[in-house]
Design an enzyme around this catalytic site. Structure first.
Site, PDB file in Angstrom:
ATOM      1  N   ASN A 201       0.857  -1.192   0.000  1.00  0.00           N
ATOM      2  CA  ASN A 201       0.000   0.000   0.000  1.00  0.00           C
ATOM      3  C   ASN A 201       0.892   1.241   0.000  1.00  0.00           C
ATOM      4  O   ASN A 201       2.111   1.141   0.018  1.00  0.00           O
ATOM      5  CB  ASN A 201      -0.968  -0.013   1.188  1.00  0.00           C
ATOM      6  CG  ASN A 201      -0.240  -0.028   2.507  1.00  0.00           C
ATOM      7  OD1 ASN A 201       0.451   0.921   2.860  1.00  0.00           O
ATOM      8  ND2 ASN A 201      -0.367  -1.125   3.249  1.00  0.00           N
ATOM      9  N   ASP A 271      -4.656  -6.543   5.405  1.00  0.00           N
ATOM     10  CA  ASP A 271      -5.584  -7.452   6.077  1.00  0.00           C
ATOM     11  C   ASP A 271      -5.458  -8.877   5.537  1.00  0.00           C
ATOM     12  O   ASP A 271      -5.780  -9.836   6.231  1.00  0.00           O
ATOM     13  CB  ASP A 271      -7.026  -6.954   5.895  1.00  0.00           C
ATOM     14  CG  ASP A 271      -7.267  -5.684   6.719  1.00  0.00           C
ATOM     15  OD1 ASP A 271      -6.744  -5.619   7.852  1.00  0.00           O
ATOM     16  OD2 ASP A 271      -7.937  -4.765   6.227  1.00  0.00           O
ATOM     17  N   LYS A 281       9.802 -16.470  -9.958  1.00  0.00           N
ATOM     18  CA  LYS A 281       8.921 -15.482 -10.610  1.00  0.00           C
ATOM     19  C   LYS A 281       7.834 -16.232 -11.396  1.00  0.00           C
ATOM     20  O   LYS A 281       8.166 -17.045 -12.264  1.00  0.00           O
ATOM     21  CB  LYS A 281       9.757 -14.602 -11.536  1.00  0.00           C
ATOM     22  CG  LYS A 281       8.949 -13.504 -12.174  1.00  0.00           C
ATOM     23  CD  LYS A 281       9.812 -12.639 -13.078  1.00  0.00           C
ATOM     24  CE  LYS A 281       8.929 -11.703 -13.858  1.00  0.00           C
ATOM     25  NZ  LYS A 281       9.504 -11.310 -15.121  1.00  0.00           N
ATOM     26  N   PHE A 317      -5.095   3.486  14.917  1.00  0.00           N
ATOM     27  CA  PHE A 317      -5.499   4.423  13.875  1.00  0.00           C
ATOM     28  C   PHE A 317      -6.693   3.805  13.145  1.00  0.00           C
ATOM     29  O   PHE A 317      -6.873   2.582  13.169  1.00  0.00           O
ATOM     30  CB  PHE A 317      -4.358   4.648  12.877  1.00  0.00           C
ATOM     31  CG  PHE A 317      -3.477   5.810  13.210  1.00  0.00           C
ATOM     32  CD1 PHE A 317      -2.673   5.787  14.335  1.00  0.00           C
ATOM     33  CD2 PHE A 317      -3.440   6.929  12.385  1.00  0.00           C
ATOM     34  CE1 PHE A 317      -1.851   6.858  14.640  1.00  0.00           C
ATOM     35  CE2 PHE A 317      -2.624   8.005  12.669  1.00  0.00           C
ATOM     36  CZ  PHE A 317      -1.823   7.974  13.801  1.00  0.00           C
ATOM     37  N   LYS A 331     -14.245   0.390  16.096  1.00  0.00           N
ATOM     38  CA  LYS A 331     -12.907  -0.234  16.202  1.00  0.00           C
ATOM     39  C   LYS A 331     -12.341  -0.049  17.597  1.00  0.00           C
ATOM     40  O   LYS A 331     -11.723  -0.946  18.158  1.00  0.00           O
ATOM     41  CB  LYS A 331     -11.945   0.402  15.179  1.00  0.00           C
ATOM     42  CG  LYS A 331     -11.998  -0.258  13.820  1.00  0.00           C
ATOM     43  CD  LYS A 331     -10.985   0.315  12.846  1.00  0.00           C
ATOM     44  CE  LYS A 331     -11.296  -0.166  11.437  1.00  0.00           C
ATOM     45  NZ  LYS A 331     -10.603   0.560  10.390  1.00  0.00           N
ATOM     46  N   LYS A 335     -11.518  -3.426  19.634  1.00  0.00           N
ATOM     47  CA  LYS A 335     -10.103  -3.792  19.814  1.00  0.00           C
ATOM     48  C   LYS A 335      -9.577  -3.382  21.184  1.00  0.00           C
ATOM     49  O   LYS A 335      -8.373  -3.420  21.423  1.00  0.00           O
ATOM     50  CB  LYS A 335      -9.270  -3.174  18.680  1.00  0.00           C
ATOM     51  CG  LYS A 335      -9.726  -3.645  17.287  1.00  0.00           C
ATOM     52  CD  LYS A 335      -8.748  -3.286  16.194  1.00  0.00           C
ATOM     53  CE  LYS A 335      -9.289  -3.677  14.820  1.00  0.00           C
ATOM     54  NZ  LYS A 335      -8.301  -3.572  13.752  1.00  0.00           N
TER      55      LYS A 335
HETATM   56  O1  PMT Z   1       2.697   6.317   6.471  1.00  0.00           O
HETATM   57  P1  PMT Z   1       2.118   7.608   5.944  1.00  0.00           P
HETATM   58  O2  PMT Z   1       2.343   7.787   4.469  1.00  0.00           O
HETATM   59  O3  PMT Z   1       2.565   8.802   6.759  1.00  0.00           O
HETATM   60  O4  PMT Z   1       0.526   7.520   6.111  1.00  0.00           O
HETATM   61  C1  PMT Z   1      -0.048   7.485   7.382  1.00  0.00           C
HETATM   62  C2  PMT Z   1      -1.285   6.557   7.424  1.00  0.00           C
HETATM   63  C3  PMT Z   1      -2.350   7.103   6.499  1.00  0.00           C
HETATM   64  C4  PMT Z   1      -0.905   5.144   7.008  1.00  0.00           C
HETATM   65  C5  PMT Z   1      -1.752   6.555   8.917  1.00  0.00           C
HETATM   66  O5  PMT Z   1      -2.068   7.868   9.303  1.00  0.00           O
HETATM   67  C6  PMT Z   1      -2.953   5.659   9.135  1.00  0.00           C
HETATM   68  O6  PMT Z   1      -4.104   6.056   8.947  1.00  0.00           O
HETATM   69  N1  PMT Z   1      -2.679   4.403   9.551  1.00  0.00           N
HETATM   70  C7  PMT Z   1      -3.684   3.345   9.729  1.00  0.00           C
HETATM   71  C8  PMT Z   1      -3.924   2.694   8.399  1.00  0.00           C
HETATM   72  C9  PMT Z   1      -4.820   1.475   8.527  1.00  0.00           C
HETATM   73  O7  PMT Z   1      -4.396   0.412   8.165  1.00  0.00           O
HETATM   74  O8  PMT Z   1      -5.977   1.688   9.067  1.00  0.00           O
HETATM   75  P2  PMT Z   1      -7.088   0.492   9.301  1.00  0.00           P
HETATM   76  O9  PMT Z   1      -8.334   1.233   9.608  1.00  0.00           O
HETATM   77  O10 PMT Z   1      -7.084  -0.479   8.178  1.00  0.00           O
HETATM   78  O11 PMT Z   1      -6.549  -0.268  10.576  1.00  0.00           O
HETATM   79  C10 PMT Z   1      -6.981   0.062  11.888  1.00  0.00           C
HETATM   80  C11 PMT Z   1      -5.878  -0.158  12.893  1.00  0.00           C
HETATM   81  O12 PMT Z   1      -5.587  -1.547  13.016  1.00  0.00           O
HETATM   82  C12 PMT Z   1      -4.581   0.542  12.586  1.00  0.00           C
HETATM   83  O13 PMT Z   1      -4.047   1.019  13.824  1.00  0.00           O
HETATM   84  C13 PMT Z   1      -3.716  -0.574  12.023  1.00  0.00           C
HETATM   85  O14 PMT Z   1      -2.319  -0.345  12.303  1.00  0.00           O
HETATM   86  C14 PMT Z   1      -4.223  -1.775  12.797  1.00  0.00           C
HETATM   87  N2  PMT Z   1      -4.141  -3.075  12.100  1.00  0.00           N
HETATM   88  C15 PMT Z   1      -4.845  -3.314  10.963  1.00  0.00           C
HETATM   89  C16 PMT Z   1      -4.801  -4.553  10.373  1.00  0.00           C
HETATM   90  C17 PMT Z   1      -4.015  -5.559  10.968  1.00  0.00           C
HETATM   91  N3  PMT Z   1      -3.939  -6.759  10.427  1.00  0.00           N
HETATM   92  N4  PMT Z   1      -3.339  -5.314  12.096  1.00  0.00           N
HETATM   93  C18 PMT Z   1      -3.378  -4.096  12.663  1.00  0.00           C
HETATM   94  O15 PMT Z   1      -2.748  -3.868  13.705  1.00  0.00           O
END
Ligand code: PMT
Length: 389
Positions: A201, A271, A281, A317, A331, A335
């Site tokens: 991503n 995810d 490859k 986040f 969330k 969580k």
């Molecule tokens: O890195 P930059 O370019 O500065 O950009 C910053 C950002 C946009 C990536 C950052 O500000 C941000 O929003 N990060 C969270 C991105 C995300 O994956 O969000 P989510 O809503 O899908 O996940 C929710 C939370 O679960 C997040 O804290 C994530 O780290 C966590 N997560 C998600 C999936 C997973 N398998 N394990 C996790 O821990």
């Protein structure tokens, strides 16, 4: 702590031995580095006696290798320059290294640098000095003072060096997160398809690295677990672990979390991952297209929510495109978080890759803090202040 006290030419230098004494008394190891002009105001024997170490004043004296400034920088945890003249502030802002102290200061990047300005109030107000101070602040260099009051030149105003007791307190007394350990996740994850391709991503790691910096600036030891990024760590209290995939990030984060006071998970974690990864490859297969089977990755944040012990703080986040607040609140509950930082992809200048961000910090008690569009560094400071207070 190992502290270098830098001294430049100003009348306030007569107070520097008192500062050195206070730091030594508080259990710190201190070495002094002075400019030649400083020695017009305070003597070499005084500084060497109070610090119990030879004074560093000449680029070409010392251990004979002529790289004493590098040895000294490697030795030190930080440097405090007291008094800091307009001249040294200008030199550092311009990258000038033409004597022992300015060369040492240029070598100190990545270490904590504190300046205690002292000068006449008109000099302090001069646009050049103000511009230079702003430059140093933007690099994370801390300013302690100057204070208001009576000045040596016979006038009153802003320009007095802060008293040694206050400098000692600012330098080593009361950083709010001293003694705390925080975990931060940053960047993207890469999920391998074959030996040359992956699912990834656009996360650059900027937000997570800014959070690690803000925590370290506040005194914390930081465990930074990051996915692939070109960013470099700036602060010596940040300990970096590089990972590639969600599962590697999971292993690192769950291993570190039990010894941490809190965690902020800003990484954009995939995810799903391909159920199989070819060790070569993959070849194009006719015109029928190709199907990649995906399986779910572990949710690191939810796992830490389940592991969380009393007293530990957990911040996630949420990157949302619609029903943002509702989804983020869900969330937070699901969580077991203390705070969630909502990033809406609808906000211009926020999110992936850019240097700015705009967030809503939602607390478990339902309170919301909305930020304007700020630099990621300032957003990080806001998040750290909110979630650690
Ligand atoms: O890195 P930059 O370019 O500065 O950009 C910053 C950002 C946009 C990536 C950052 O500000 C941000 O929003 N990060 C969270 C991105 C995300 O994956 O969000 P989510 O809503 O899908 O996940 C929710 C939370 O679960 C997040 O804290 C994530 O780290 C966590 N997560 C998600 C999936 C997973 N398998 N394990 C996790 O821990």
């Amino acid at each position: 702590m190992k502290i270098i006290v830098g001294i430049t030419g100003g009348i306030a230098a007569y107070k520097t031995p008192a500062l050195v004494r206070l730091l030594v008394k508080a259990g710190h190891e201190v070495r002094c580095a002075a400019t030649e002009h400083a020695l017009q105001f305070v003597t070499r024997p005084t500084l060497e006696t109070v610090s119990q170490h030879p004074l560093y004043c000449d680029l070409f004296e010392g251990n004979g290798t002529r790289t004493e400034h590098i040895s000294l920088k490697d030795w030190a945890d930080m440097i405090v320059v007291a008094p800091a003249s307009a001249n040294i502030i200008g030199k550092v802002a311009s990258g000038i290294a033409d004597d022992a102290l300015s060369t040492l200061l240029l070598a100190m990047s990545g270490k904590r640098v504190v300046m205690c300005p002292a000068m006449n109030s008109e000099m302090w107000a001069h646009p050049a000095v103000q511009r230079n101070v702003a430059t140093l602040l933007s690099w994370g260099i801390e300013m302690v003072g100057p204070a208001d009051g009576h000045l040596a030149c016979g006038t009153s105003g802003t320009g007095r060096m802060v008293e040694p007791e206050e400098i000692a307190e600012a330098v080593c007394g009361t950083l709010p997160l001293t003694g705390k350990r925080w975990l931060v996740t940053a960047g993207p994850t890469y999920e391998r398809i074959d030996s040359v391709r992956f699912i990834g991503n656009y996360s650059s790691g900027k937000m997570g690295f800014a959070l690690a910096e803000a925590l370290a600036e506040a005194g914390a030891e930081v465990e930074l677990v990051t996915g692939p990024t070109a960013l470099k760590v700036q602060h010596q209290r940040i300990h970096r672990t590089d990972v590639e995939s969600a599962r590697e990030m999971y292993t690192a984060a769950t291993g570190l979390f039990p010894t941490c006071h809190g965690a902020i998970l800003s990484a954009a974690v995939a995810d799903y991952r391909p159920s199989e990864c070819a060790d070569h490859k993959l070849k194009k297969q006719g015109d029928e297209g190709m199907t990649i089977q995906l399986v779910q990755n572990p949710d690191i944040l939810a796992t830490l929510g389940g592991m969380k012990k009393e007293g530990q703080r957990l911040v996630g986040f949420a990157l949302e495109t619609d029903n943002e607040v509702q989804n983020a609140e869900r969330k937070l509950q699901r969580k077991n978080l203390d705070h969630i930082v909502l990033n809406s992809l609808r906000d211009k200048g926020a999110g992936f890759g850019v240097d700015t961000n705009k967030v809503t910090i939602i607390a478990r008690d339902g309170s919301h803090t909305d930020s304007p569009l700020l630099s990621k560094k300032d957003i990080a400071r806001l998040i750290v202040n909110t979630v650690t207070s």
